[in-house]
Scaffold this motif. Structure first.
Motif, PDB file in Angstrom:
ATOM      1  N   GLU A  34       0.832  -1.212   0.000  1.00 49.92           N
ATOM      2  CA  GLU A  34       0.000   0.000   0.000  1.00 49.92           C
ATOM      3  C   GLU A  34       0.865   1.260   0.000  1.00 49.92           C
ATOM      4  OE1 GLU A  34      -3.490   0.397   0.028  1.00 49.92           O
ATOM      5  OE2 GLU A  34      -3.428  -1.723  -0.590  1.00 49.92           O
ATOM      6  N   ALA A  35       1.932   1.239   0.784  1.00 46.69           N
ATOM      7  CA  ALA A  35       2.783   2.424   0.922  1.00 46.69           C
ATOM      8  C   ALA A  35       3.543   2.732  -0.354  1.00 46.69           C
ATOM      9  CB  ALA A  35       3.765   2.227   2.075  1.00 46.69           C
ATOM     10  N   ALA A  36       3.754   1.722  -1.213  1.00 44.44           N
ATOM     11  CA  ALA A  36       4.488   1.942  -2.460  1.00 44.44           C
ATOM     12  C   ALA A  36       3.794   2.950  -3.363  1.00 44.44           C
ATOM     13  CB  ALA A  36       4.676   0.613  -3.187  1.00 44.44           C
ATOM     14  N   ALA A  37       2.506   3.145  -3.168  1.00 44.69           N
ATOM     15  CA  ALA A  37       1.746   4.075  -4.011  1.00 44.69           C
ATOM     16  C   ALA A  37       1.703   5.498  -3.455  1.00 44.69           C
ATOM     17  CB  ALA A  37       0.315   3.548  -4.184  1.00 44.69           C
ATOM     18  N   ILE A  38       2.344   5.753  -2.323  1.00 46.02           N
ATOM     19  CA  ILE A  38       2.311   7.082  -1.705  1.00 46.02           C
ATOM     20  C   ILE A  38       3.421   7.944  -2.284  1.00 46.02           C
ATOM     21  CG2 ILE A  38       2.504   8.373   0.463  1.00 46.02           C
ATOM     22  CD1 ILE A  38       1.385   5.931   1.914  1.00 46.02           C
ATOM     23  N   ASP A  39       3.046   9.055  -2.926  1.00 49.88           N
ATOM     24  CA  ASP A  39       4.021   9.950  -3.546  1.00 49.88           C
ATOM     25  C   ASP A  39       4.981  10.508  -2.504  1.00 49.88           C
ATOM     26  OD1 ASP A  39       2.966   9.622  -6.053  1.00 49.88           O
ATOM     27  OD2 ASP A  39       1.809  11.484  -6.042  1.00 49.88           O
ATOM     28  N   GLY A  40       6.260  10.503  -2.845  1.00 54.92           N
ATOM     29  CA  GLY A  40       7.261  11.121  -1.981  1.00 54.92           C
ATOM     30  C   GLY A  40       7.734  10.262  -0.834  1.00 54.92           C
ATOM     31  N   LEU A  41       7.207   9.038  -0.705  1.00 48.43           N
ATOM     32  CA  LEU A  41       7.622   8.144   0.371  1.00 48.43           C
ATOM     33  C   LEU A  41       8.506   7.047  -0.191  1.00 48.43           C
ATOM     34  CD1 LEU A  41       7.411   6.973   3.284  1.00 48.43           C
ATOM     35  CD2 LEU A  41       5.372   5.730   2.504  1.00 48.43           C
ATOM     36  N   LYS A  42       9.617   6.788   0.471  1.00 49.67           N
ATOM     37  CA  LYS A  42      10.445   5.648   0.116  1.00 49.67           C
ATOM     38  C   LYS A  42      10.966   5.011   1.391  1.00 49.67           C
ATOM     39  CE  LYS A  42      14.909   7.950  -0.664  1.00 49.67           C
ATOM     40  NZ  LYS A  42      16.029   8.109  -1.615  1.00 49.67           N
ATOM     41  N   ASP A  85      -3.242  -0.669  13.325  1.00 50.59           N
ATOM     42  CA  ASP A  85      -2.071   0.180  13.505  1.00 50.59           C
ATOM     43  C   ASP A  85      -1.455   0.547  12.161  1.00 50.59           C
ATOM     44  OD1 ASP A  85      -2.394  -0.103  16.258  1.00 50.59           O
ATOM     45  OD2 ASP A  85      -0.954  -1.748  16.404  1.00 50.59           O
ATOM     46  N   TYR A  86      -1.305  -0.445  11.289  1.00 50.25           N
ATOM     47  CA  TYR A  86      -0.711  -0.191   9.975  1.00 50.25           C
ATOM     48  C   TYR A  86      -1.616   0.719   9.145  1.00 50.25           C
ATOM     49  CZ  TYR A  86       2.487  -4.003  11.172  1.00 50.25           C
ATOM     50  OH  TYR A  86       3.418  -4.799  11.793  1.00 50.25           O
ATOM     51  N   ASP A  87      -2.919   0.533   9.248  1.00 51.07           N
ATOM     52  CA  ASP A  87      -3.855   1.391   8.504  1.00 51.07           C
ATOM     53  C   ASP A  87      -3.777   2.837   8.987  1.00 51.07           C
ATOM     54  OD1 ASP A  87      -5.005  -0.248   6.541  1.00 51.07           O
ATOM     55  OD2 ASP A  87      -6.432  -1.115   7.968  1.00 51.07           O
ATOM     56  N   ARG A  88      -3.653   3.023  10.297  1.00 48.73           N
ATOM     57  CA  ARG A  88      -3.536   4.395  10.808  1.00 48.73           C
ATOM     58  C   ARG A  88      -2.256   5.060  10.326  1.00 48.73           C
ATOM     59  NH1 ARG A  88      -5.302   4.864  17.068  1.00 48.73           N
ATOM     60  NH2 ARG A  88      -4.311   6.898  16.761  1.00 48.73           N
ATOM     61  N   LEU A  89      -1.169   4.294  10.264  1.00 48.17           N
ATOM     62  CA  LEU A  89       0.080   4.846   9.745  1.00 48.17           C
ATOM     63  C   LEU A  89      -0.050   5.154   8.252  1.00 48.17           C
ATOM     64  CD1 LEU A  89       3.042   5.621  10.076  1.00 48.17           C
ATOM     65  CD2 LEU A  89       3.653   3.202   9.794  1.00 48.17           C
ATOM     66  N   LEU A  90      -0.649   4.265   7.497  1.00 47.45           N
ATOM     67  CA  LEU A  90      -0.848   4.513   6.067  1.00 47.45           C
ATOM     68  C   LEU A  90      -1.711   5.746   5.832  1.00 47.45           C
ATOM     69  CD1 LEU A  90      -1.434   0.845   4.821  1.00 47.45           C
ATOM     70  CD2 LEU A  90       0.403   2.363   4.042  1.00 47.45           C
ATOM     71  N   ASP A  91      -2.810   5.868   6.564  1.00 47.40           N
ATOM     72  CA  ASP A  91      -3.686   7.029   6.397  1.00 47.40           C
ATOM     73  C   ASP A  91      -2.937   8.328   6.690  1.00 47.40           C
ATOM     74  OD1 ASP A  91      -5.783   5.390   5.709  1.00 47.40           O
ATOM     75  OD2 ASP A  91      -6.742   5.449   7.682  1.00 47.40           O
ATOM     76  N   ALA A  92      -2.127   8.327   7.752  1.00 43.96           N
ATOM     77  CA  ALA A  92      -1.368   9.525   8.107  1.00 43.96           C
ATOM     78  C   ALA A  92      -0.353   9.863   7.022  1.00 43.96           C
ATOM     79  CB  ALA A  92      -0.667   9.319   9.443  1.00 43.96           C
ATOM     80  N   LEU A  93       0.346   8.861   6.503  1.00 45.31           N
ATOM     81  CA  LEU A  93       1.346   9.110   5.464  1.00 45.31           C
ATOM     82  C   LEU A  93       0.691   9.610   4.176  1.00 45.31           C
ATOM     83  CD1 LEU A  93       3.600   5.962   6.046  1.00 45.31           C
ATOM     84  CD2 LEU A  93       4.186   8.337   6.599  1.00 45.31           C
ATOM     85  N   ARG A  94      -0.476   9.090   3.854  1.00 46.18           N
ATOM     86  CA  ARG A  94      -1.189   9.571   2.666  1.00 46.18           C
ATOM     87  C   ARG A  94      -1.577  11.034   2.832  1.00 46.18           C
ATOM     88  NH1 ARG A  94      -4.231   4.352   3.238  1.00 46.18           N
ATOM     89  NH2 ARG A  94      -3.310   2.893   1.733  1.00 46.18           N
ATOM     90  N   GLU A  95      -2.077  11.380   4.006  1.00 47.97           N
ATOM     91  CA  GLU A  95      -2.466  12.774   4.239  1.00 47.97           C
ATOM     92  C   GLU A  95      -1.256  13.702   4.202  1.00 47.97           C
ATOM     93  OE1 GLU A  95      -4.947  13.589   7.575  1.00 47.97           O
ATOM     94  OE2 GLU A  95      -6.289  11.885   7.190  1.00 47.97           O
TER      95      GLU A  95
END
Length: 498
Positions: free
Chosen positions: A312-320, A382-392
């Motif tokens: 899921e995180a692979a699709a977040i712009d600017g995150l590596k 927990d992982y979903d909350r982290l993903l949501d925060a990183l997307r925002e």
């Protein structure tokens, strides 16, 4: 000054519904209650006892403590396993003092934890430093190479043992199997500080839920040091599994070349508290029982959540994510999530501050890296909350984010620390006479007490090393950022030779 006290702080923190991506690995009481240990948690004060009749004795185990040690022997396939109630530090120090005679030599990775440096002081032991490779992009240390160990053993045939951390704080692992073969060929012992890898054995002992290899976006989990041939393996079960903070285990694997358990046990009783906590030992017992009965289920869930997160995180712009590889072998423990959003203009400290607004707590900041330490108790939520925060955060910095940015910011702040302490320094005799002087006046003086940024707890300057202007500037930078540096007193003074 905050006057609310420790107890009130802890109660208030627990009441925030925080997401823990820091140690300990149980992440709260949910996991223990799920598996039927609510009565223990509800009776915890009444369970705080001493060596009453029937309670056994940590330093002469014949009853219930011996039974728990036997559980760990089975779980990790060892000839001996010892409960530690002074953390992994106690096991590391006891192992070194067992293997290295007073005044002897120890080949040690320069990125070892401060506990190893304390063992040197206690045993009057001379260090021979093995320097790990550097992960240049982030200014942190990578694995210690087998070639480095082979060279140092050839140059120091009088060294008694070798010690290195694997995984290190970021999850980077060395090739323990190759190093163990080299150490044993030289007739020495290999001690592995696997404090951050108590879980590795269970990932190798359980198959994925679908029986397939991890997705390409996942880094994998290397084999444990127990499997790879180490003689002593010290694990902090509290970091990633479900025992309480300060509890740990010292394993002597079944294939270890070491067999003088009497001396090891004697060193352990010298180092550990004579009033061992039964609450810590009970948590080690609970941890062993949960793993004995539910390891497959829990590791499958953990692995699945990590695969889900990385995909899921692979699709977040600017995150590596930080990646480290040593060719065919996996050198990275995927359970340590090393986030990098520098392409969005966020260094590690800024990312940490941003996630705190979502009540998400990470473990470690180093330059552009924010390391989130997952554990056996993390849930999909927990992982979903982290993903949501990183997307925002990515959406909020869209103008800055560029997944393929060619001009990403260089490692910042704390990332320069490893480049300083990996300098090959000339070691002088440790000063016997000491004086305290202001940090800013210490350039050119010989250090008399370790200066240790914490975390990660690796000495920047060791006793006997010369203090340079670069190191002083770096320490001042850390302190200006609110970081802790051990070895500096309340007045900003450090110990140097007189």
């Amino acid at each position: 000054m905050n006057s609310k006290g420790i107890t009130q702080f802890l109660i208030e923190h627990a009441g925030k519904d925080p997401v823990s991506f820091h140690m300990p690995g149980h992440k709260g009481d949910r996991l223990l209650r799920k598996y039927g240990y609510g009565d223990f948690l509800d009776s915890i004060v009444g369970c705080d006892i001493t060596e009453i009749n029937g309670a056994d004795n940590l330093f002469q185990t014949e009853g219930i403590i011996a039974d728990t040690m036997a559980k760990y022997r089975s779980l990790y396939d060892t000839k001996a396993s010892y409960l530690l109630i002074n953390g992994s530090s106690a096991g590391l120090i006891a192992s070194i003092l067992t293997c290295v005679p007073a005044g002897g030599k120890l080949i040690m990775a320069r990125n070892c934890h401060k506990a190893i440096f304390n063992a040197l002081t206690l045993g009057g032991i001379k260090p021979v430093y093995a320097y790990p490779s550097m992960v240049e992009e982030y200014g942190i240390t990578g694995p210690v190479s087998p070639e480095e160990i082979a060279r140092l053993l050839e140059e120091n045939p009088d060294a008694s043992a070798v010690i290195l951390p694997s995984p290190n704080y970021y999850g980077i692992c060395s090739d323990v199997r190759a190093i163990a073969d080299i150490v044993h060929d030289a007739g020495k012992f290999l001690i592995v500080d696997q404090a951050h890898g108590a879980h590795l054995k269970f990932f190798e002992n359980t198959d994925g839920a679908d029986g397939e290899a991890p997705a390409s976006g996942v880094f994998g989990v290397p084999e444990s040091a127990e499997t790879q041939g180490a003689d002593f393996v010290i694990i902090s079960t509290h970091k990633t599994l479900c025992s309480f903070t300060q509890s740990a285990v010292l394993n002597v694997p079944a294939g270890s070349t070491f067999d003088d358990l009497y001396t090891l046990e004697d060193k352990l009783q010298q180092i550990e508290s004579t009033s061992p906590s039964y609450l810590l030992m009970a948590s080690l017992d609970i941890n062993a029982d949960i793993l004995t009965d539910h390891a497959q289920e829990l590791i499958d869930e953990w692995r699945g959540n990590l695969n889900y997160f990385y995909e899921e995180a692979a699709a977040i712009d600017g995150l590596k994510f930080m990646r480290v590889s040593d060719g065919a072998r996996q050198a990275m423990d995927m359970t340590k999530i090393n986030l990098d959003m520098s392409a969005c203009g966020l260094d590690g400290h800024q990312l940490e501050d941003a996630l705190l607004k979502y009540e998400i707590y990470a473990e470690l900041v180093t330059g552009n890296i924010l390391m989130c330490m997952t554990g056996i108790g993390n849930s999909r939520r927990d992982y979903d909350r982290l993903l949501d925060a990183l997307r925002e955060l990515s959406d909020g910095h869209r103008s800055s984010c560029a997944a393929d940015a060619a001009d990403e910011s260089a490692p910042a702040g704390a990332a320069s620390g490893a480049a300083l302490w990996t300098k090959h320094r000339t070691s002088h005799d440790v000063p016997i006479m000491k004086e305290l002087i202001p940090l800013e006046e210490a350039a050119g003086r010989i250090c008399a007490a370790s200066l240790i940024p914490y975390p990660p707890g690796i000495p920047l300057i060791c006793p006997g090393e010369e203090i340079g202007a670069e190191e002083i500037a770096y320490i001042q930078l850390l302190r200006g950022q609110g970081e802790k540096v051990m070895g500096i007193d309340a007045e900003g003074r450090i110990a140097v030779g007189k």
